[in-house]
Motif scaffolding. Sequence first.
Motif, short mmCIF file in Angstrom:
data_model
loop_
_atom_site.label_atom_id
_atom_site.label_comp_id
_atom_site.label_asym_id
_atom_site.label_seq_id
_atom_site.Cartn_x
_atom_site.Cartn_y
_atom_site.Cartn_z
N ILE A 1 0.84 -1.19 0.00
CA ILE A 1 0.00 0.00 0.00
C ILE A 1 0.88 1.25 0.00
O ILE A 1 1.95 1.27 0.61
N GLU A 2 0.44 2.27 -0.72
CA GLU A 2 1.21 3.51 -0.79
C GLU A 2 1.15 4.20 0.57
O GLU A 2 0.22 3.99 1.35
N PRO A 3 2.14 5.02 0.87
CA PRO A 3 2.13 5.73 2.16
C PRO A 3 0.96 6.72 2.25
O PRO A 3 0.63 7.38 1.27
N PHE A 4 0.35 6.78 3.42
CA PHE A 4 -0.71 7.74 3.70
C PHE A 4 -0.22 8.69 4.77
O PHE A 4 0.58 8.33 5.63
N ASP A 5 -0.74 9.92 4.73
CA ASP A 5 -0.42 10.89 5.78
C ASP A 5 -1.28 10.66 7.02
O ASP A 5 -0.86 10.93 8.14
N ALA A 6 -2.50 10.15 6.80
CA ALA A 6 -3.43 9.94 7.91
C ALA A 6 -4.40 8.82 7.56
O ALA A 6 -4.64 8.54 6.38
N VAL A 7 -4.93 8.19 8.61
CA VAL A 7 -5.92 7.13 8.44
C VAL A 7 -7.14 7.48 9.29
O VAL A 7 -7.01 7.85 10.46
N ILE A 8 -8.30 7.37 8.66
CA ILE A 8 -9.57 7.52 9.37
C ILE A 8 -10.21 6.14 9.44
O ILE A 8 -10.64 5.61 8.43
N PRO A 9 -10.22 5.53 10.63
CA PRO A 9 -10.80 4.19 10.74
C PRO A 9 -12.32 4.24 10.85
O PRO A 9 -12.88 5.01 11.61
N ARG A 10 -12.98 3.42 10.06
CA ARG A 10 -14.43 3.22 10.11
C ARG A 10 -14.61 1.72 10.26
O ARG A 10 -14.99 1.03 9.33
N ILE A 11 -14.27 1.23 11.45
CA ILE A 11 -14.20 -0.20 11.70
C ILE A 11 -15.48 -0.65 12.39
O ILE A 11 -15.76 -0.24 13.52
N GLY A 12 -16.24 -1.49 11.71
CA GLY A 12 -17.48 -2.01 12.27
C GLY A 12 -17.20 -2.99 13.40
O GLY A 12 -16.13 -3.61 13.48
N ALA A 13 -18.19 -3.15 14.27
CA ALA A 13 -18.04 -4.02 15.44
C ALA A 13 -17.69 -5.46 15.05
O ALA A 13 -16.94 -6.13 15.76
N SER A 14 -18.21 -5.92 13.93
CA SER A 14 -17.98 -7.32 13.54
C SER A 14 -16.53 -7.58 13.10
O SER A 14 -16.11 -8.73 13.03
N VAL A 15 -15.78 -6.54 12.80
CA VAL A 15 -14.38 -6.72 12.36
C VAL A 15 -13.40 -5.99 13.28
O VAL A 15 -12.29 -5.67 12.87
N THR A 16 -13.81 -5.78 14.53
CA THR A 16 -12.97 -5.02 15.46
C THR A 16 -11.58 -5.63 15.61
O THR A 16 -10.57 -4.93 15.53
N PHE A 17 -11.50 -6.96 15.83
CA PHE A 17 -10.20 -7.58 16.09
C PHE A 17 -9.24 -7.37 14.92
O PHE A 17 -8.14 -6.84 15.09
N TYR A 18 -9.64 -7.74 13.71
CA TYR A 18 -8.74 -7.61 12.56
C TYR A 18 -8.57 -6.14 12.18
O TYR A 18 -7.46 -5.71 11.82
N GLY A 19 -9.63 -5.37 12.26
CA GLY A 19 -9.54 -3.95 11.93
C GLY A 19 -8.54 -3.22 12.80
O GLY A 19 -7.75 -2.40 12.32
N CYS A 20 -8.54 -3.53 14.09
CA CYS A 20 -7.57 -2.90 15.00
C CYS A 20 -6.15 -3.40 14.73
O CYS A 20 -5.19 -2.65 14.90
N ALA A 21 -6.02 -4.65 14.29
CA ALA A 21 -4.69 -5.15 13.93
C ALA A 21 -4.14 -4.38 12.73
O ALA A 21 -2.96 -3.99 12.71
N VAL A 22 -4.97 -4.13 11.74
CA VAL A 22 -4.55 -3.35 10.57
C VAL A 22 -4.20 -1.92 11.01
O VAL A 22 -3.18 -1.36 10.60
N LEU A 23 -5.03 -1.35 11.85
CA LEU A 23 -4.78 0.01 12.33
C LEU A 23 -3.47 0.08 13.12
O LEU A 23 -2.69 1.03 12.96
N ARG A 24 -3.21 -0.94 13.95
CA ARG A 24 -1.92 -0.98 14.68
C ARG A 24 -0.74 -1.01 13.72
O ARG A 24 0.31 -0.41 13.97
N GLN A 25 -0.92 -1.70 12.60
CA GLN A 25 0.15 -1.77 11.62
C GLN A 25 0.43 -0.38 11.04
O GLN A 25 1.58 0.02 10.89
N PHE A 26 -0.63 0.37 10.74
CA PHE A 26 -0.44 1.76 10.28
C PHE A 26 0.28 2.56 11.37
O PHE A 26 1.18 3.36 11.07
N GLU A 27 -0.10 2.37 12.63
CA GLU A 27 0.56 3.08 13.73
C GLU A 27 2.05 2.72 13.77
O GLU A 27 2.90 3.61 13.95
N MET A 28 2.37 1.44 13.60
CA MET A 28 3.77 1.00 13.62
C MET A 28 4.56 1.62 12.47
O MET A 28 5.77 1.83 12.57
N MET A 29 3.88 1.91 11.37
CA MET A 29 4.53 2.50 10.20
C MET A 29 4.66 4.01 10.34
O MET A 29 5.19 4.67 9.44
#
Length: 146
Positions: free
Chosen positions: A55-83
């Motif tokens: 994925i290309e670099p982003f300056d910011a991420v706006i998460p719209r993570i539904g309750a049914s995908v909280t676990f994986y959605g937060c994992a992806v978001l953590r990866q953006f944070e780590m980057m």
Amino acid sequence: MHIALLSRNRNLYSTRRLVEAAEQRGHTARVVDTLRCYMSIASHHPSIHYKGAEIEPFDAVIPRIGASVTFYGCAVLRQFEMMGTYVINDSVAITRSRDKLRSLQLLSRKGLGLPITGFAHSPDDIPDLITMVKGAPLVIKLLEGT
């Protein structure tokens, strides 16, 4: 700015409006389906791939993570944070907000006025729990679910 909107559905009204608002302000916004992201967990070069490419670099991420995908959605978001990408709502905040008991404990710790609230694991504890919260009127809710 180049903004990613983590959303499962680009056609949702809220997602469309966020894209429109970003573009009206001169930013570029790309909707990224959270569940189509996959990650390389590496010490020196964490990355996220999407639909066959890094994925290309982003300056910011706006998460719209539904309750049914909280676990994986937060994992992806953590990866953006780590980057090092700025995220509007971080993964810890989203995880805490989805846990009713944890949310109430955090609010209580900060002294926020809350109704008397009790939690129990076993239905066997309900009689004492009702006494503990000073009896009726009261509301009983499940710890999980909406």
